[in-house]
Design a protein around this motif. Structure first.
Motif, PDB file in Angstrom:
ATOM      1  N   LEU A   1       0.799  -1.226   0.000  1.00  0.00           N
ATOM      2  CA  LEU A   1       0.000   0.000   0.000  1.00  0.00           C
ATOM      3  C   LEU A   1       0.834   1.281   0.000  1.00  0.00           C
ATOM      4  N   VAL A   2       2.171   1.150   0.005  1.00  0.00           N
ATOM      5  CA  VAL A   2       3.029   2.336   0.033  1.00  0.00           C
ATOM      6  C   VAL A   2       2.803   3.207  -1.208  1.00  0.00           C
ATOM      7  N   GLY A   3       2.705   2.592  -2.364  1.00  0.00           N
ATOM      8  CA  GLY A   3       2.453   3.352  -3.594  1.00  0.00           C
ATOM      9  C   GLY A   3       1.129   4.084  -3.547  1.00  0.00           C
ATOM     10  N   GLU A   4       0.118   3.430  -3.019  1.00  0.00           N
ATOM     11  CA  GLU A   4      -1.195   4.069  -2.878  1.00  0.00           C
ATOM     12  C   GLU A   4      -1.103   5.241  -1.911  1.00  0.00           C
ATOM     13  N   ALA A   5      -0.342   5.086  -0.852  1.00  0.00           N
ATOM     14  CA  ALA A   5      -0.160   6.172   0.113  1.00  0.00           C
ATOM     15  C   ALA A   5       0.485   7.381  -0.555  1.00  0.00           C
ATOM     16  N   ALA A   6       1.497   7.143  -1.380  1.00  0.00           N
ATOM     17  CA  ALA A   6       2.161   8.240  -2.086  1.00  0.00           C
ATOM     18  C   ALA A   6       1.191   8.921  -3.047  1.00  0.00           C
ATOM     19  N   ARG A   7       0.419   8.137  -3.767  1.00  0.00           N
ATOM     20  CA  ARG A   7      -0.550   8.698  -4.714  1.00  0.00           C
ATOM     21  C   ARG A   7      -1.661   9.470  -4.008  1.00  0.00           C
ATOM     22  N   SER A   8      -1.989   9.087  -2.791  1.00  0.00           N
ATOM     23  CA  SER A   8      -3.089   9.740  -2.089  1.00  0.00           C
ATOM     24  C   SER A   8      -2.694  11.070  -1.447  1.00  0.00           C
ATOM     25  N   CYS A   9      -1.399  11.366  -1.399  1.00  0.00           N
ATOM     26  CA  CYS A   9      -0.958  12.633  -0.799  1.00  0.00           C
ATOM     27  C   CYS A   9      -1.450  13.797  -1.657  1.00  0.00           C
ATOM     28  N   PRO A  10      -2.253  14.696  -1.087  1.00  0.00           N
ATOM     29  CA  PRO A  10      -2.838  15.774  -1.892  1.00  0.00           C
ATOM     30  C   PRO A  10      -1.825  16.800  -2.397  1.00  0.00           C
ATOM     31  N   VAL A  11      -0.621  16.834  -1.806  1.00  0.00           N
ATOM     32  CA  VAL A  11       0.383  17.796  -2.240  1.00  0.00           C
ATOM     33  C   VAL A  11       1.628  17.133  -2.833  1.00  0.00           C
ATOM     34  N   GLY A  12       1.591  15.818  -2.989  1.00  0.00           N
ATOM     35  CA  GLY A  12       2.714  15.108  -3.597  1.00  0.00           C
ATOM     36  C   GLY A  12       3.991  15.139  -2.783  1.00  0.00           C
ATOM     37  N   ALA A  13       3.873  15.090  -1.477  1.00  0.00           N
ATOM     38  CA  ALA A  13       5.046  15.183  -0.603  1.00  0.00           C
ATOM     39  C   ALA A  13       5.808  13.866  -0.469  1.00  0.00           C
ATOM     40  N   ILE A  14       5.241  12.761  -0.936  1.00  0.00           N
ATOM     41  CA  ILE A  14       5.864  11.447  -0.766  1.00  0.00           C
ATOM     42  C   ILE A  14       6.392  10.938  -2.098  1.00  0.00           C
ATOM     43  N   THR A  15       7.650  10.510  -2.075  1.00  0.00           N
ATOM     44  CA  THR A  15       8.284   9.920  -3.250  1.00  0.00           C
ATOM     45  C   THR A  15       8.721   8.511  -2.902  1.00  0.00           C
ATOM     46  N   VAL A  16       8.373   7.558  -3.756  1.00  0.00           N
ATOM     47  CA  VAL A  16       8.777   6.172  -3.576  1.00  0.00           C
ATOM     48  C   VAL A  16       9.639   5.799  -4.768  1.00  0.00           C
ATOM     49  N   SER A  17      10.837   5.287  -4.493  1.00  0.00           N
ATOM     50  CA  SER A  17      11.744   4.919  -5.577  1.00  0.00           C
ATOM     51  C   SER A  17      12.514   3.659  -5.205  1.00  0.00           C
ATOM     52  N   ALA A  18      13.119   3.068  -6.208  1.00  0.00           N
ATOM     53  CA  ALA A  18      13.959   1.880  -5.984  1.00  0.00           C
ATOM     54  C   ALA A  18      15.242   2.336  -5.310  1.00  0.00           C
ATOM     55  N   PRO A  19      15.822   1.484  -4.474  1.00  0.00           N
ATOM     56  CA  PRO A  19      17.072   1.865  -3.810  1.00  0.00           C
ATOM     57  C   PRO A  19      18.202   2.018  -4.820  1.00  0.00           C
ATOM     58  N   ALA A  20      19.152   2.904  -4.518  1.00  0.00           N
ATOM     59  CA  ALA A  20      20.305   3.104  -5.390  1.00  0.00           C
ATOM     60  C   ALA A  20      21.187   1.878  -5.338  1.00  0.00           C
TER      61      ALA A  20
END
Length: 66
Positions: A46-65
């Motif tokens: 659900l992490v991706g859904e949590a990022a998408r649900s942020c009304p101001v786009g404050a959450i970024t989910v990415s693959a580790p370097a």
């Protein structure tokens, strides 16, 4: 995965904590933060859904370097 929360953008709406309560919570000031030990999302689907649900786009989910 890597989860970043832009504290300057976050407005404390809490949508991330509602969408993925096993990863996100709100700090004493009402802003989003990661639960201890969940900094990598702990495989929560659900992490991706949590990022998408942020009304101001404050959450970024990415693959580790690598």
């Amino acid at each position: 995965m890597r989860i970043d929360i832009d504290k300057d953008t976050c407005i404390g709406a809490g949508q991330c904590a509602l969408a993925a309560p096993g990863v996100f919570t709100q700090d004493d000031d009402g802003f989003s933060t990661l639960l201890p030990g969940r900094e990598d999302g702990a495989g929560d689907p659900l992490v991706g859904e949590a990022a998408r649900s942020c009304p101001v786009g404050a959450i970024t989910v990415s693959a580790p370097a690598r």
